[in-house]
Design a protein around this motif. Structure first.
Motif, mmCIF file in Angstrom:
data_model
loop_
_atom_site.group_PDB
_atom_site.id
_atom_site.type_symbol
_atom_site.label_atom_id
_atom_site.label_comp_id
_atom_site.label_asym_id
_atom_site.label_seq_id
_atom_site.Cartn_x
_atom_site.Cartn_y
_atom_site.Cartn_z
ATOM 1 N N GLU A 1 9.715 -14.468 2.981
ATOM 2 C CA GLU A 1 9.360 -13.219 3.651
ATOM 3 C C GLU A 1 9.472 -12.068 2.656
ATOM 4 O O GLU A 1 10.513 -11.896 2.005
ATOM 5 C CB GLU A 1 10.277 -12.971 4.850
ATOM 6 N N ILE A 2 8.390 -11.301 2.495
ATOM 7 C CA ILE A 2 8.381 -10.141 1.606
ATOM 8 C C ILE A 2 7.666 -9.002 2.316
ATOM 9 O O ILE A 2 7.046 -9.194 3.373
ATOM 10 C CB ILE A 2 7.682 -10.457 0.266
ATOM 11 N N GLU A 3 7.780 -7.804 1.741
ATOM 12 C CA GLU A 3 7.055 -6.644 2.244
ATOM 13 C C GLU A 3 6.069 -6.185 1.181
ATOM 14 O O GLU A 3 6.322 -6.302 -0.018
ATOM 15 C CB GLU A 3 8.025 -5.501 2.589
ATOM 16 N N LEU A 4 4.927 -5.672 1.639
ATOM 17 C CA LEU A 4 3.925 -5.149 0.726
ATOM 18 C C LEU A 4 3.309 -3.913 1.341
ATOM 19 O O LEU A 4 3.378 -3.704 2.564
ATOM 20 C CB LEU A 4 2.852 -6.197 0.433
ATOM 21 N N SER A 5 2.732 -3.102 0.498
ATOM 22 C CA SER A 5 2.077 -1.881 0.951
ATOM 23 C C SER A 5 0.581 -2.128 1.002
ATOM 24 O O SER A 5 -0.012 -2.708 0.088
ATOM 25 C CB SER A 5 2.371 -0.715 -0.001
ATOM 26 N N LEU A 6 -0.031 -1.680 2.107
ATOM 27 C CA LEU A 6 -1.463 -1.859 2.299
ATOM 28 C C LEU A 6 -2.061 -0.507 2.642
ATOM 29 O O LEU A 6 -1.580 0.188 3.552
ATOM 30 C CB LEU A 6 -1.718 -2.864 3.434
ATOM 31 N N THR A 7 -3.083 -0.119 1.894
ATOM 32 C CA THR A 7 -3.750 1.156 2.121
ATOM 33 C C THR A 7 -4.922 0.952 3.061
ATOM 34 O O THR A 7 -5.810 0.128 2.794
ATOM 35 C CB THR A 7 -4.252 1.764 0.805
ATOM 36 N N ALA A 8 -4.909 1.679 4.192
ATOM 37 C CA ALA A 8 -5.977 1.556 5.171
ATOM 38 C C ALA A 8 -7.236 2.250 4.673
ATOM 39 O O ALA A 8 -7.240 2.968 3.678
ATOM 40 C CB ALA A 8 -5.532 2.141 6.516
ATOM 41 N N SER A 9 -8.327 2.016 5.426
ATOM 42 C CA SER A 9 -9.604 2.603 5.021
ATOM 43 C C SER A 9 -9.554 4.124 5.047
ATOM 44 O O SER A 9 -10.246 4.798 4.304
ATOM 45 C CB SER A 9 -10.717 2.090 5.949
#
Length: 637
Positions: A377-385
């Motif tokens: 289990e890890i966390e990541l950053s995701l940039t929305a549109s």
């Protein structure tokens, strides 16, 4: 003569050809004449009668063996082959019986017992052979092992009589038959009758004519052996009857097998062909039944599989509907990184998560990072549109039934993390407020008793340093320091005259002073603090040996923070001025706590305290304890 022809289209039929036979009355008259003549010969010269009869039996046995031997390729190792080998070997023993008979003189010194032993060996072996053959019409007897086995048994029987005389006696001169001989004959009679039963049970495997003759032969054999249980004189009438019945049995066997095998061999071959054809037909019918049963089972299994498939399709539809209602994005990927399944939340999370296409680079990179780091289990950053950043929690697990396949669960935790940060800020603010509130209470104590206020400040700072020197975490050390700032807050319930009295206290006054630990606990116990401050206040005068107050606790019953406060309290009290005496100094205080280490004071806390003063150069300061604690509370995450 009768010739049997075989046809693949139908059963074997018999075709009659010229085969002149004697009329039945004439045959019976001839048989009676032969029997009468044989009886007359036996009365005149029994030895001659016996020799003729046994020679005929030996020749019959040899003929049966010869037919079986020369037909072994066609008999296929059936029971007729086994019977022929058995008859051949019993014929050998019968020959020895004839030569050993009383009066022959072939074996000097032998009496009637030797011939009787050989007779029992021959008859017993023959009876066992016909019984086995009658019950095993379908059994295969391999030629070489069968011949070797029967010949080996024959050799053992002859050796037990001639070479190693272990065969039981069967006849005693002047007494007659032995019990062993009589019992053996009864057993032989039972074996022939059992053979009749087997012949009847498997009658479809034998030609009718031959079956009748063989059945009659078995009956005569049983009668003959029964007669041999009754005689006393080897030349007597009962002995004659026994030989006559046995000879008649051999004549019937000769007619059924030898005569058919020599004069009408085609009957035997065609009957065997017909028997094999019936057996083959039975096998084919059984196979057809099995095929029909198998077809029926396959149809049933197909119906069950179809029903199972429909049930599974229903389960899949329900599971898909359930998964679409889940807020987390659930994906499965094969070993090549292609998305093989995705619920509705996956499409809402990112439009580039499409089934049947390779997973996007950001997801593959995150899965690779999780695998390299050994963290499922890890966390990541995701940039929305729209440009807004989101925090995604990714959990990856292998699918146990598919090598290399993975299931990935993605959860948008942006709001959760923001709430956590707010909660941490609120908790920090609350802790600061509580510390400040305790600071206000401490100021109240200072206004009423400046000496107690200064004592608490110095104890708090020293207790913090002792805790850190012992290796405690910053969080726990801060809690101990906070307890130290108000550890004597219960003294506000003690009259100032008692607190500031310059002389020694009376017993009543001392007991009144001792109530401050309980009073301080009552004041602080309802404060919602992240540390056991109330317990440390309550127990800071407890001793390891149970001599402290107010509860008389011992050892590990006292919380660690209270044990540290007790050491700091003693050192500060002895090193500082008191209303009833001047300051004793640090060295005197350290010597006192070392004397009490492990007895009334915690040894680890004492060792840490002495290191602070002697090795670290620690000295008391007048730093405001509340400010000291607040600085560290703000530093704790």
């Amino acid at each position: 003569m009768v010739i049997m022809s075989a046809s693949l289209a139908g059963p074997v039929r018999e075709v009659s050809v010229a085969d002149p036979r004697l009329p039945v009355p004439l045959a019976l008259a001839l048989a009676f004449s032969v029997a009468a003549g044989a009886f007359w010969v036996s009365r005149q010269n029994y030895l001659l009668f016996h020799s003729v009869v046994e020679t005929f039996r030996v020749l019959t046995a040899a003929s049966i063996f010869a037919i079986a031997w020369h037909s072994r390729r066609y008999l296929g190792g059936g029971n007729l082959w086994f019977l022929g080998v058995s008859f051949g070997c019993t014929g050998v023993i019968t020959l020895f019986h004839m030569l050993a008979y009383k009066g022959m003189g072939v074996f000097p010194g032998a009496d009637a017992n030797l011939a009787t032993q050989l007779w029992i060996a021959s008859r017993g072996m023959g009876a066992l052979a016909v019984c086995i053959a009658a019950f095993t019409p379908h059994r295969h007897f391999p030629p070489v092992p069968t011949l070797a086995g029967v010949a080996g048994v024959t050799g053992l029987l002859l050796a037990s009589i001639f070479l190693y005389p272990v065969f039981p006696d069967c006849y005693v001169e002047g007494q007659g038959l032995t019990p062993f001989k009589r019992v053996s004959e009864y057993v032989i009679v039972a074996a022939f009758l059992t053979g009749l039963v087997g012949l009847h049970l498997h009658r479809d495997r034998h030609r009718p004519t031959s079956r009748t003759l063989v059945a009659m032969a078995f009956g005569l054999d049983a009668l003959g052996d029964f007669a041999f249980t009754l005689y006393v004189d080897v030349y007597g009438t009962l002995n004659f009857l026994g030989h006559a019945f046995v000879t008649g049995s051999d004549m019937l066997v000769y007619t059924a097998i030898v005569r058919s095998g020599i004069r009408r061999p085609q009957n035997l071959v065609f009957w065997m062909m017909e028997s094999d054809r019936r057996a083959l037909r039975a096998v084919v019918e059984r196979q057809n039944v099995k095929l029909l049963e198998t077809a029926s089972e396959l149809q049933q299994e197909h119906a069950e599989l179809e029903q199972t498939r429909q049930i599974l399709d229903g389960y899949r539809a329900r599971e898909s509907a359930i998964l679409d209602t889940v807020g987390e994005a659930i994906l499965t990927l094969d070993a090549a990184g292609t998305v093989t399944f995705g619920n509705g939340a996956a499409q809402r999370l990112s439009p580039d998560l499409r089934v049947g296409e390779p997973a996007p680079a950001w997801l593959q990179s995150a899965i690779g990072a999780a695998g390299r780091g050994g963290q499922p289990e890890i966390e990541l950053s995701l940039t929305a549109s729209g440009g807004a950043g989101r925090t995604i929690e990714l959990a990856v697990r292998p699918l146990p039934s598919d090598t290399g396949a993975l299931v990935a669960v993605l959860r948008d935790v942006t709001g959760k993390r923001e709430l956590e940060r707010q909660a941490l800020r609120h908790a920090a603010a609350l802790r600061r407020s509580l510390v400040e509130t305790i600071g206000v209470v401490s100021q109240m104590v200072a206004m009423r008793d400046p000496y107690t206020a200064g004592h608490q400040r110095r104890v708090a700072c020293l207790a913090y340093e002792i805790a850190r020197e012992m290796g405690l975490e910053e969080e726990e050390a801060v809690g101990i320091a906070l307890a130290g700032t108000v550890h004597d807050i219960g003294k506000i319930s003690v009259p100032a005259e008692v607190l500031n009295r310059p002389g020694r206290l009376t017993a009543i006054e001392y007991e009144l002073l001792k109530t401050h630990a309980q009073a301080g606990y009552e004041i602080i116990k309802n404060a919602q603090l992240p540390w056991p401050v109330a317990d440390m206040i309550h127990q800071h005068h407890e001793k390891l040996d149970g001599s402290g107050y107010p509860q008389g606790l011992k050892g590990e019953q006292i919380v660690r923070g209270a044990r540290i406060l007790a050491v700091a309290d003693v050192v500060e009290a002895m090193a500082s001025h008191r209303p009833y005496r001047p300051a004793l100094g640090i060295e005197a205080a350290l010597a006192e706590i070392e004397r009490c280490a492990g007895v009334s004071l915690d040894a680890a806390a004492v060792a840490a305290c002495t290191r602070l003063f002697r090795e670290r150069g620690y000295a008391f300061s007048e730093l405001d304890a509340v400010t000291f604690v607040l600085e560290r509370v703000n530093a704790v995450p």
